[in-house]
Design a protein around this motif. Structure first.
Motif, PDB file in Angstrom:
ATOM      1  N   ASP A  75      28.775  33.349 -27.523  1.00 13.48           N
ATOM      2  CA  ASP A  75      27.732  32.360 -27.787  1.00 13.48           C
ATOM      3  C   ASP A  75      27.630  32.053 -29.279  1.00 13.48           C
ATOM      4  O   ASP A  75      27.092  31.005 -29.665  1.00 13.48           O
ATOM      5  N   PHE A 121      28.931  28.665 -30.203  1.00 16.39           N
ATOM      6  CA  PHE A 121      28.094  27.487 -29.986  1.00 16.39           C
ATOM      7  C   PHE A 121      26.930  27.413 -30.970  1.00 16.39           C
ATOM      8  O   PHE A 121      26.487  26.326 -31.344  1.00 16.39           O
ATOM      9  N   GLU A 137      17.499  25.778 -25.905  1.00 13.15           N
ATOM     10  CA  GLU A 137      18.484  24.991 -25.172  1.00 13.15           C
ATOM     11  C   GLU A 137      18.458  25.397 -23.695  1.00 13.15           C
ATOM     12  O   GLU A 137      18.548  26.578 -23.377  1.00 13.15           O
ATOM     13  N   TYR A 186      22.766  24.850 -30.256  1.00 14.49           N
ATOM     14  CA  TYR A 186      24.092  24.540 -29.717  1.00 14.49           C
ATOM     15  C   TYR A 186      24.590  23.175 -30.181  1.00 14.49           C
ATOM     16  O   TYR A 186      25.786  22.881 -30.077  1.00 14.49           O
TER      17      TYR A 186
END
Length: 750
Positions: free
Chosen positions: A351, A354, A641, A671
């Motif tokens: 992650d 992102f 998000e 993101y």
């Protein structure tokens, strides 16, 4: 419960050779939590035969834990909810410990046909009632786990109930449109529901939504903490710290200071920095608030791991993001390796791509990251791979059983925890997403693996929910429940008599299944029921009474003692606040998050690992897991998000937008790139305004802005850059923005 495996030989055989009696030494002890010794119990029997032509007899165990048997008839009725009368309800009856006789339709039900001893079909025929009567023998005095249960499998799902729950009265399960009672109980479902409504019983969730939110950090600290501390203790502003990367400025200076202090804490040492489970969440949270350099120090450490098999029944260690240097006999003899999570660390690493947009770092470390992903895939696909009919195993496709924590060193307490499976799935999914984003040819393989993994967990969870007995809620209705692990029959730790953290089922359980990129949608009815029950396991009548007595002694209000009750001693491992926020249940999110924070923060703004009710001193042993948990939810209430949408101020307290107040956020990683916004309240003159700098690294499907009006007033109109805008939802207090870029000005009129 805890057991030992023992091969029993030389049985005493009866004259007719039909009864074989095995004896074990009841004085034998075994290792238990923290080097204690406990009786060596055996609660499960397996019988094997070398001759495949010999029928294995059905095995039953009876003894003092079962007590005396009784006879009863149980009536199960369905199809009474308006609009659902005509739904078919075909199914079958199964029992656990109890034994069922041949079922019959209830009086007057000509639409239900019994097709075999325990099977039925049910179609609407215009009658008033539909259902069956089940004759049973059961053991009402049995201990948990040996309790008598009935499972009803239907053409769509199913449910289980404990027969002894009927001693409290009928069982009403709205989720399944089912009403259950003892056959000699003359109460009708309609009269029961009417009676239930008249009692006005409410769940903790409902009560929270009707209670006024905490108005400030001062109020929280005074209601939760300060009255428990020695006389003269005072909540004072936290010490000055360096500026954070992601800047948060609020009218409530206490909350601004809380953000700054916790962010600064993450720059320091990590109490359990050698454990991927402990620090993986922290590293992810560092990326969420812009501390990328601090997070990379953690990633660099774990990416250099030689790959060692941690404390669990794993196939191997090659590729695992663990060190586990103090393991013995495949078990943890120290903290290291005892509650591992390659999945949690790998999710954070994937992650990171992102949250930073840093393709070069990802590509540079791609080989080692992929080794970790392959390790997860190998564990779930190769575990017990040579066992015949492996595909039929209940937990086929899940990660092997492993150790949840360090509470039982140096013993083994391996189980199939859903928590680690959810984290491992998140890791594979996010790794595949990153590969897809850089157009790597292997992306398809890992995304396919993620979907296969997800389906396996969904299959297990569906069966688990069917087999786990429904539980009575404070609202008088029964709700489904999914416990923390497979094969335990829905029992909590104390009910099992196992040494696992007793409150694990109140804050961890299976909640991670509904985290982003995992298994179940947060608003899946099963997860809503699950979180409702978990909260009420913690906020129960006994805990409320104890808190009320203590508050009365301190001269505080007692009517809402339940509202100010922090019931989780280890919030860093919890997911309650996360799932409430994902379910868009903001009042309950704020209650759990705020109460837990007030119970655990030190006088200097740093956070302990466990709560510190009863004192208010500087935190000399800060735990970054707790600071990370706090900031993760703080950040998400401000910036979040969900499903390729970017939420702004999704879960902020209503008091933050009282007249003249403001919310300011700058340099927030998302993101989609870096976000900044300012919200200003002029509610006395009927408006709230925002200036938003839309992220520009990648395009969000939409940006959703929420203004939680202090008086819950509804939006009447909206303008963006002075032009009328009609994409807003007054009931949910949101404005949806699409097709715009750069800096925009949003005004909501009331």
């Amino acid at each position: 419960g805890w057991t030992v495996d023992r091969i029993m030989t030389d049985p005493i055989v009866s004259e007719d050779k039909r009864t074989w009696t095995y004896k074990s030494d009841p004085s034998i002890l075994m290792d238990a939590a923290y080097n204690m010794r406990v009786p060596s119990a055996t609660e499960m029997i397996a019988v094997f035969s070398r001759d495949s032509k010999i029928d294995i007899p059905e095995i039953r165990i009876t003894g003092p834990d079962l007590g005396n048997w009784q006879r009863t008839d149980v009536e199960i009725e369905w199809g009474f909810i308006e609009g659902k009368e005509k739904v078919d309800f075909d199914g079958k009856i199964e029992t656990h410990v109890a034994k069922a006789g041949r079922i019959i339709p209830i009086d007057g039900d000509t639409g239900t046909k019994v097709t075999s001893k325990h099977r039925f079909t049910s179609k609407y025929n215009g009658g008033n009632r539909r259902g069956i009567i089940v004759p049973l023998i059961y053991a009402p005095e049995s201990s948990p786990g040996l309790d008598s249960r009935v499972t009803v499998r239907t053409n769509k799902s199913g449910f289980t109930f404990k027969i002894t729950d009927l001693d409290k009265g009928p069982i009403y399960i709205p989720l399944h449109n089912v009403f259950i009672k003892k056959a000699n109980n003359r109460q009708t479902v309609k009269s029961y529901i009417t009676e239930l409504k008249s009692k006005n019983l409410k769940s903790i969730r409902q009560m929270t939504k009707e209670h006024k939110e905490a108005q400030s950090l001062d109020e929280l600290m005074n209601e939760i903490r300060m009255w428990t501390c020695p006389e003269g203790s005072e909540f004072v502003p936290f010490k000055e710290v360096p500026d954070p990367v992601m800047k948060v400025d609020l009218s409530d200076a206490g909350w601004t200071d809380a953000w700054r202090a916790a962010t600064n804490q993450l720059r320091g040492e990590h109490m359990w920095g050698g454990l991927a489970y402990e620090v993986g969440r922290v590293a992810h949270e560092m990326n969420m608030i812009g501390l990328h350099g601090e997070a990379d120090k953690i990633y660099d450490y774990f990416l250099k791991s030689p790959g060692v098999k941690p404390d669990g029944d794993f196939v191997d260690g090659k590729g695992a993001l663990e060190y586990a240097t103090s393991m013995r006999h495949d078990m943890g003899y120290n903290h290291d390796g005892t509650h591992s999570s390659t999945g949690r660390m790998l999710f954070a690493i994937a992650d990171r791509y992102f949250l930073t947009g840093d393709k070069e770092w990802f590509k540079k470390n791609r080989s080692r990251i992929q080794d970790a992903a392959d390790w997860i895939i190998r564990q779930r696909t190769q575990y017990l791979k040579d066992i015949p009919n492996r595909k039929d195993l209940f937990t086929a496709g899940l990660m092997p059983p492993y150790m949840l924590g360090d509470y039982a060193i140096p013993t083994c307490d391996w189980h199939w925890y859903y928590f680690d499976n959810a984290l491992s799935l998140q890791a594979i999914q996010r790794f595949g997403d990153a590969l897809k984003d850089i157009k790597d040819k292997d992306a398809k393989k890992y995304l396919k693996e993620a979907e296969s993994f997800r389906k396996d967990i969904q299959r297990v969870i569906k069966e688990e929910e069917i087999l786990t007995p429904v539980r009575l809620g404070r609202d008088g209705m029964y709700h489904s429940y999914i416990s923390r692990m497979a094969y335990n029959g829905g029992l909590t730790g104390p009910e099992m008599g196992a040494p696992q953290f007793p409150d694990c089922d109140m804050f961890k359980g299976s909640l991670a299944l509904s985290e982003p990129f995992a298994v179940l949608e947060p608003n899946d009815p099963r997860m809503i029921d699950n979180l409702t029950i978990m909260e009420e396991l913690g906020i129960n009548e006994k805990s409320i009474a104890n808190k009320a007595a203590a508050r009365a002694k301190a001269g505080l209000s007692t009517d809402d003692s339940w509202f100010w009750l922090p019931f989780v001693i280890l919030p860093k491992a919890s997911h309650n606040a996360n799932i409430f926020l994902l379910q868009d249940d903001i009042p309950n999110f704020l209650r759990f998050w705020g109460n837990a924070y007030a119970s655990i923060v030190g006088k200097d703004g740093k956070l302990w690992e466990h709560w510190h009710l009863g004192n208010y001193d500087d935190c000399l042993h800060p735990d970054n897991g707790t600071a990370g948990w706090f900031l993760e939810n703080f950040r998400n209430m401000l910036v979040m998000e969900i499903d390729n949408k970017l939420w702004i101020a999704k879960g902020t307290p209503r008091s933050w937008l009282e007249q003249g107040k403001y919310i300011s956020v700058a340099n927030a990683p998302t993101y989609f790139g870096t976000l900044a916004y300012d919200i200003n309240s002029d509610v006395d003159n009927g408006k709230i305004t925002a200036v938003i700098q839309i992220p520009d690294r990648s395009k969000a499907k939409s940006i959703i802005v929420r203004f939680r009006h202090p008086n819950q007033a509804k939006i009447k109109s909206v303008t963006i850059n002075g032009v009328a805008w009609n994409k807003f939802d007054p009931s949910n207090e949101i404005i949806e923005i699409k097709g715009l870029s750069g800096k925009i000005n949003v005004t909501a009129n009331y």
